[in-house]
Design an enzyme around this catalytic site. Structure first.
Site, PDB file in Angstrom:
ATOM      1  N   ASP A 203      40.427  37.611  33.115  1.00 39.76           N
ATOM      2  CA  ASP A 203      41.035  37.762  34.437  1.00 39.76           C
ATOM      3  C   ASP A 203      41.939  39.003  34.473  1.00 39.76           C
ATOM      4  OD1 ASP A 203      41.500  36.260  37.020  1.00 39.76           O
ATOM      5  OD2 ASP A 203      43.579  36.460  36.368  1.00 39.76           O
ATOM      6  N   GLU A 267      37.025  41.345  34.285  1.00 39.98           N
ATOM      7  CA  GLU A 267      37.113  41.605  35.715  1.00 39.98           C
ATOM      8  C   GLU A 267      37.655  43.023  35.869  1.00 39.98           C
ATOM      9  OE1 GLU A 267      40.160  39.494  37.804  1.00 39.98           O
ATOM     10  OE2 GLU A 267      39.122  39.687  39.715  1.00 39.98           O
TER      11      GLU A 267
HETATM   12  C1  NOJ Z   1      41.485  37.112  39.745  1.00 42.90           C
HETATM   13  C2  NOJ Z   1      40.863  35.771  39.982  1.00 42.90           C
HETATM   14  O1  NOJ Z   1      39.478  35.913  40.104  1.00 42.90           O
HETATM   15  C3  NOJ Z   1      41.532  35.201  41.212  1.00 42.90           C
HETATM   16  O2  NOJ Z   1      40.879  34.053  41.692  1.00 42.90           O
HETATM   17  C4  NOJ Z   1      42.971  34.932  40.889  1.00 42.90           C
HETATM   18  O3  NOJ Z   1      43.642  34.494  42.046  1.00 42.90           O
HETATM   19  C5  NOJ Z   1      43.669  36.191  40.363  1.00 42.90           C
HETATM   20  N1  NOJ Z   1      42.880  36.923  39.430  1.00 42.90           N
HETATM   21  C6  NOJ Z   1      44.952  35.838  39.683  1.00 42.90           C
HETATM   22  O4  NOJ Z   1      44.695  35.194  38.467  1.00 42.90           O
END
Ligand code: NOJ
Length: 532
Positions: A203, A267
């Site tokens: 993440d 990500e």
């Molecule tokens: C990216 C995640 O995909 C999302 O759902 C989340 O709210 C944020 N990061 C914070 O962790």
């Protein structure tokens, strides 16, 4: 070091937003037992080779699990550690690998580290988070913004200092410049790999490091109030993509390489040079930054062609791409480009060279749900309302059948089921040989059975006519041509390929026919995978 076992380039990962997938204990929330009960569906019926679970750790669920209170346990709403062990075992029996979501940037404010950290300025855990004194006028230390709206700083009454939270105020950011934090977090990766999991999705790793001087971020001159996400008011030069990020990706992969057959996807919302830089920094074939271009670029053949040709050239034989059409943060592909083109997109994603991620429900062309103001769940929508930023629409429960609650649960689901479920559901789609589901099933099977599609190189061709995408995949003597009409209009094309056999058509209505592409009329919303 043990030898690596690769995740094959034809792997198909099913991204499962656990709370919306399948509820086994009728509390309205999807759970681990629900996944165990669906393994046959995933492995045999659909044919995916791995699943990525959204965060299942104990959490107050302010951001639906992205606010973790204990990294080494399972939230009771999803199950127990024993049930998770069973899931790992059974998934492996079904030849399905398991990826967990790793959330390194922030914890929940209920995590014991933060509870200790906020208790006093002298607490040994104080420096595990990012604290700063107010300005002389009492205001936050700088202009940094939270992704979800408002300042990224929250004042903590106990010590009179601000703590940083790049997301919700209940998600304080860890201080990775403290080496004890790094050590502990890397051990968490080991903890879960020791229990048998096969990989991680990471993440927001690109925000882990921030400017240590806490300098203000510059204003974004292109920002338009009321039109853009308020977060875009600033250019995030001090809170993202700091040089230490690249070094950390290398450290992550080194930990994974202590084991055998592991994989990591990050990500990474960035442009093409940013992705290449990330690959090179990590320097390991089984580390991949997500390529989000199929979500972010305008849906036009020429734009995607230029991008993919360049990307493939840059990756060469060193790295494998990783494609995705949708996720729990973005509107569903069938809502973005329409159901007919979503079939073309599926065909595109699953024939491109590289690992594909399918977001649950894409296999039946699920569209966004409509969530009324009273039912808003997403913290993003709560803090930045009315700007179409809510992620609730793409998180509605999987539509299994036409029974009450769509076969997802016997109780009222945590978020409303999409109203179209009586018509659009897995059971109905499975009966129709031309359905979305039939298309996904076939595409996944073709990837496994055809060497050109599983291992073949991506060979760019020209754009035969406006808004039609054409490319080859080739392995040894097998050549497969992919021809995709990105338009709803018919196109006249003339290609020098005779007697091409249709392995699969987007409408599923022309499979196995032979066609002559010389003087050919390609229907709108049609696409072909052709054996040459
Ligand atoms: C990216 C995640 O995909 C999302 O759902 C989340 O709210 C944020 N990061 C914070 O962790």
């Amino acid at each position: 070091m043990q030898p690596e076992i690769s995740w094959k380039a034809n792997s198909v990962v099913y991204h499962l937003y656990v709370r919306s997938f399948k509820d086994s204990n009728n509390d309205g929330i999807g759970d681990l037992q629900g996944i165990i009960n669906s393994l046959h569906y995933l492995s045999k019926t659909l044919g995916v080779t791995a699943i990525w679970l959204s965060p299942i750790y104990p959490s107050p669920q302010v951001d639906f699990g992205y606010d973790i209170a204990d990294y080494k346990n399972i939230d009771q709403i999803f199950g127990t550690r024993n049930i998770f062990d069973t899931l790992i075992k059974k998934a492996h029996e079904h030849k399905i690998k398991i990826m967990m979501d790793f959330v390194p940037n922030h914890t929940s404010d209920k995590h014991k580290w933060f509870q200790e950290s906020r208790s006093s300025k002298n607490n040994p855990k104080r420096d595990w988070y990012i604290w700063a004194s107010p300005k002389s006028n009492g205001q936050p230390p700088n202009n940094w913004l939270s992704h979800f709206g408002g300042s990224a700083w929250a004042l903590d009454a106990t010590t009179g200092e601000y703590y940083l939270h790049l997301f919700n105020e209940h998600q304080p950011d860890l201080n990775w410049r403290n080496f004890l934090v790094e050590k502990e977090m890397l051990n968490i990766l080991r903890f879960w790999m020791n229990r048998g999991i096969d990989g991680f999705r990471v993440d927001v790793p690109y925000v882990i490091y921030k400017d240590p001087l806490l300098e203000d971020e510059p204003l974004n001159s292109n920002y338009m109030e009321g039109k853009h996400d308020p977060f875009d008011m600033l250019l995030h030069t001090k809170t993202s993509w700091q040089p230490e990020f690249y070094q950390l990706m290398k450290k992550f992969t080194e930990v994974l390489q202590e084991y055998k057959g592991k994989f990591m996807v990050t990500e990474t919302w960035t442009d093409l040079p940013g992705l290449i830089k990330t690959y090179n920094a990590a320097g390991w074939k089984y580390f991949q930054p997500f390529n989000f271009s199929l979500i972010t670029l305008p849906w036009r053949a020429d734009i995607h062609k230029q991008y993919i040709d360049e990307y493939e050239r840059a990756l060469g034989d060193l790295y494998i791409p990783c494609w995705v059409l949708g996720n729990h943060d973005k509107h569903r592909v069938a809502s973005r480009i329409g159901k007919d083109q979503a079939r073309i997109a599926a065909m595109f994603e699953l024939t491109l060279h590289g690992i594909s991620f399918i977001y649950y429900g894409e296999e039946i062309g699920m569209i966004d749900g409509k969530i009324s103001k009273k039912k808003v769940m997403d913290p993003y929508e709560k803090t930045s309302p009315g700007l179409d930023l809510s992620r609730d629409p793409e998180r509605t429960p999987l539509q299994w059948d036409s029974s009450e609650n769509a076969g997802f649960s016997n109780a009222t689901p945590w978020i409303p089921i999409n109203k179209n479920y009586r018509k659009s559901n897995i059971a109905t789609e499975m009966k129709d040989p031309h359905s979305f589901f039939a298309l996904y099933q076939k595409l996944i099977r073709l990837r496994k059975e055809n060497p050109a599609l599983s291992e073949g190189k991506y060979i760019p061709l020209f754009e035969p006519v406006e808004n039609v995408f054409l490319f080859l995949r080739e392995k040894d003597s097998q050549r497969v041509l992919i021809l995709l009409n990105f338009d709803d209009k018919d196109k006249k094309i003339s290609l020098d390929f005779k007697d091409a056999k249709i392995l699969c058509s987007a409408t599923m209505k022309e499979d196995n026919k032979l066609i002559d592409l010389n003087n050919f009329s390609l229907r709108g919303n049609e696409g072909y995978i052709l054996q040459l």
